[in-house]
Design an enzyme around this catalytic site. Structure first.
Site, PDB file in Angstrom:
ATOM      1  N   ARG A  67     -15.294   8.861   6.079  1.00  0.00           N
ATOM      2  CA  ARG A  67     -15.787   9.305   7.383  1.00  0.00           C
ATOM      3  C   ARG A  67     -16.005  10.817   7.398  1.00  0.00           C
ATOM      4  NH1 ARG A  67     -11.887   6.501  11.798  1.00  0.00           N
ATOM      5  NH2 ARG A  67     -12.018   8.589  12.687  1.00  0.00           N
ATOM      6  N   ARG A  99      -6.427   9.268  25.691  1.00  0.00           N
ATOM      7  CA  ARG A  99      -6.168  10.445  24.869  1.00  0.00           C
ATOM      8  C   ARG A  99      -5.950  11.688  25.709  1.00  0.00           C
ATOM      9  NH1 ARG A  99      -8.795   8.450  19.838  1.00  0.00           N
ATOM     10  NH2 ARG A  99      -8.663  10.071  18.279  1.00  0.00           N
TER      11      ARG A  99
HETATM   12  P1  AP5 Z   1     -10.550   7.511  16.193  1.00  0.00           P
HETATM   13  O1  AP5 Z   1     -11.378   6.675  15.335  1.00  0.00           O
HETATM   14  O2  AP5 Z   1      -9.790   6.898  17.316  1.00  0.00           O
HETATM   15  O3  AP5 Z   1      -9.622   8.375  15.268  1.00  0.00           O
HETATM   16  P2  AP5 Z   1      -8.063   8.744  15.344  1.00  0.00           P
HETATM   17  O4  AP5 Z   1      -7.319   8.435  16.562  1.00  0.00           O
HETATM   18  O5  AP5 Z   1      -8.112  10.160  14.970  1.00  0.00           O
HETATM   19  O6  AP5 Z   1      -7.441   7.756  14.409  1.00  0.00           O
HETATM   20  P3  AP5 Z   1      -7.856   7.385  12.992  1.00  0.00           P
HETATM   21  O7  AP5 Z   1      -8.862   6.276  13.043  1.00  0.00           O
HETATM   22  O8  AP5 Z   1      -8.281   8.605  12.220  1.00  0.00           O
HETATM   23  O9  AP5 Z   1      -6.452   6.940  12.369  1.00  0.00           O
HETATM   24  P4  AP5 Z   1      -5.513   5.687  12.559  1.00  0.00           P
HETATM   25  O10 AP5 Z   1      -4.251   6.127  13.196  1.00  0.00           O
HETATM   26  O11 AP5 Z   1      -6.230   4.531  13.185  1.00  0.00           O
HETATM   27  O12 AP5 Z   1      -5.208   5.397  11.027  1.00  0.00           O
HETATM   28  P5  AP5 Z   1      -5.694   4.220  10.058  1.00  0.00           P
HETATM   29  O13 AP5 Z   1      -5.025   2.954  10.421  1.00  0.00           O
HETATM   30  O14 AP5 Z   1      -7.184   4.222   9.896  1.00  0.00           O
HETATM   31  O15 AP5 Z   1     -11.435   8.655  16.868  1.00  0.00           O
HETATM   32  C1  AP5 Z   1     -12.435   9.363  16.152  1.00  0.00           C
HETATM   33  C2  AP5 Z   1     -13.127  10.351  17.100  1.00  0.00           C
HETATM   34  O16 AP5 Z   1     -13.754   9.633  18.181  1.00  0.00           O
HETATM   35  C3  AP5 Z   1     -12.191  11.349  17.812  1.00  0.00           C
HETATM   36  O17 AP5 Z   1     -11.930  12.492  17.018  1.00  0.00           O
HETATM   37  C4  AP5 Z   1     -12.996  11.678  19.070  1.00  0.00           C
HETATM   38  O18 AP5 Z   1     -14.063  12.566  18.776  1.00  0.00           O
HETATM   39  C5  AP5 Z   1     -13.604  10.332  19.425  1.00  0.00           C
HETATM   40  N1  AP5 Z   1     -12.744   9.531  20.316  1.00  0.00           N
HETATM   41  C6  AP5 Z   1     -12.180   8.315  20.053  1.00  0.00           C
HETATM   42  N2  AP5 Z   1     -11.468   7.882  21.101  1.00  0.00           N
HETATM   43  C7  AP5 Z   1     -11.576   8.834  22.057  1.00  0.00           C
HETATM   44  C8  AP5 Z   1     -11.028   8.968  23.363  1.00  0.00           C
HETATM   45  N3  AP5 Z   1     -10.224   8.027  23.894  1.00  0.00           N
HETATM   46  N4  AP5 Z   1     -11.324  10.095  24.048  1.00  0.00           N
HETATM   47  C9  AP5 Z   1     -12.132  11.044  23.540  1.00  0.00           C
HETATM   48  N5  AP5 Z   1     -12.673  10.978  22.301  1.00  0.00           N
HETATM   49  C10 AP5 Z   1     -12.389   9.884  21.562  1.00  0.00           C
HETATM   50  O19 AP5 Z   1      -5.029   4.738   8.685  1.00  0.00           O
HETATM   51  C11 AP5 Z   1      -5.496   5.919   8.050  1.00  0.00           C
HETATM   52  C12 AP5 Z   1      -5.499   5.696   6.521  1.00  0.00           C
HETATM   53  O20 AP5 Z   1      -4.150   5.537   6.081  1.00  0.00           O
HETATM   54  C13 AP5 Z   1      -6.227   4.413   6.069  1.00  0.00           C
HETATM   55  O21 AP5 Z   1      -6.856   4.679   4.832  1.00  0.00           O
HETATM   56  C14 AP5 Z   1      -5.111   3.388   5.893  1.00  0.00           C
HETATM   57  O22 AP5 Z   1      -5.423   2.427   4.909  1.00  0.00           O
HETATM   58  C15 AP5 Z   1      -3.941   4.271   5.476  1.00  0.00           C
HETATM   59  N6  AP5 Z   1      -2.639   3.796   5.953  1.00  0.00           N
HETATM   60  C16 AP5 Z   1      -2.343   3.312   7.197  1.00  0.00           C
HETATM   61  N7  AP5 Z   1      -1.032   3.042   7.293  1.00  0.00           N
HETATM   62  C17 AP5 Z   1      -0.475   3.359   6.081  1.00  0.00           C
HETATM   63  C18 AP5 Z   1       0.854   3.310   5.554  1.00  0.00           C
HETATM   64  N8  AP5 Z   1       1.899   2.864   6.293  1.00  0.00           N
HETATM   65  N9  AP5 Z   1       1.056   3.730   4.290  1.00  0.00           N
HETATM   66  C19 AP5 Z   1       0.008   4.197   3.521  1.00  0.00           C
HETATM   67  N10 AP5 Z   1      -1.269   4.257   3.960  1.00  0.00           N
HETATM   68  C20 AP5 Z   1      -1.502   3.848   5.239  1.00  0.00           C
END
Ligand code: AP5
Length: 220
Positions: free
Chosen positions: A160, A88
């Protein structure tokens, strides 16, 4: 093959990764999932990470690199790996290169998922996650069969804490400032980068994602 998934919060990295690792029998390394597990288990790392995560800030690079190093040590060197939400920062990307080089590996491909902010905000406001088995639902786009309950294990679903609107706003800003520069970083470092429009149905996005990864050889 080693693949890095890039993209803003809520774009669908986790949703897509889970499907592909299942199909390819690859390893899914999600630092967000590993950090949430550490919090649930009450480890020192979980305690240190909590404040950063709840504020929508990045957990410090040193902690993340130690976590990834430790996790990779438990994965067979010949296994295909999909990194989700890591690296990241450019320091994390450099750290990953070092860890991989020590094992005679490298980042083979980068997939960048893209969608407008309005889509991300709506998806995160509707996301419901299972704290027990990790299944992810969406009240607007893919609800569980029984409201508030996990189809897979029956646990009560949660919204969350970092999916609250004010924290989502901060996470989007942090993504732009600290993670988006990795796109240019990987272009310079010549890993193959594929952009995928993720503001579409899950199945349509998956078809492009699957083609991008399997078409690069090795992981199919
Ligand atoms: P993390 O859990 O990694 O969060 P993120 O990267 O912000 O990603 P998300 O999990 O929020 O989203 P996603 O892209 O995976 O979407 P999803 O598939 O769930 O990190 C959380 C925290 O941890 C960070 O803020 C930081 O503090 C820390 N952290 C983690 N890694 C770190 C690192 N490397 N360095 C430093 N800090 C770190 O989909 C989202 C929703 O949309 C779901 O409900 C899903 O069902 C829906 N959805 C998905 N695709 C579609 C579609 N095509 N159409 C309709 N709905 C959809």
């Amino acid at each position: 093959m080693v693949v890095v998934l890039l993209g803003p919060p809520g774009v669908g990295k986790g949703t897509q990764a889970v499907r592909l690792v299942d199909e390819l029998r690859a390893a899914h390394v999600s630092t967000g999932d590993l950090l949430r597990a550490a919090r649930r288990e009450g480890t020192e790392l979980g305690r240190l990470a909590q404040g950063f995560m709840d504020r929508g800030e990045l957990v410090p690079d040193g902690l993340i690199l130690d976590l990834v190093r430790e996790h990779l040590a438990g994965i067979d060197g010949g296994t295909d790996v999909l990194f989700d939400g890591f690296p990241r920062t450019t320091d994390q990307a450099d750290g990953l290169d070092e860890v991989l080089a020590a094992a005679g590996r490298k980042v083979d491909a980068v997939v960048l998922f893209e969608a407008p902010d309005e889509t991300l905000v709506r998806r995160l406001s509707g996301r419901r996650s299972c704290p027990e088995c990790g299944a992810v639902y969406n009240v607007f786009f893919g609800p569980s069969a029984a409201e508030g309950m996990c189809d897979r294990c029956g646990a009560t679903l949660v919204h969350r804490k970092d999916d609250a609107p004010e924290t989502v706003e901060r996470r989007l800003q942090v993504y732009l400032e600290q993670t988006a520069p990795l796109v240019a970083h990987y272009q310079v470092h010549s890993a193959e980068l594929t952009r995928i429009g993720a503001d579409r149905d899950v199945e349509e996005v998956y078809a492009d994602f699957r083609r991008a990864v399997t078409g690069l050889g090795g992981a199919a």
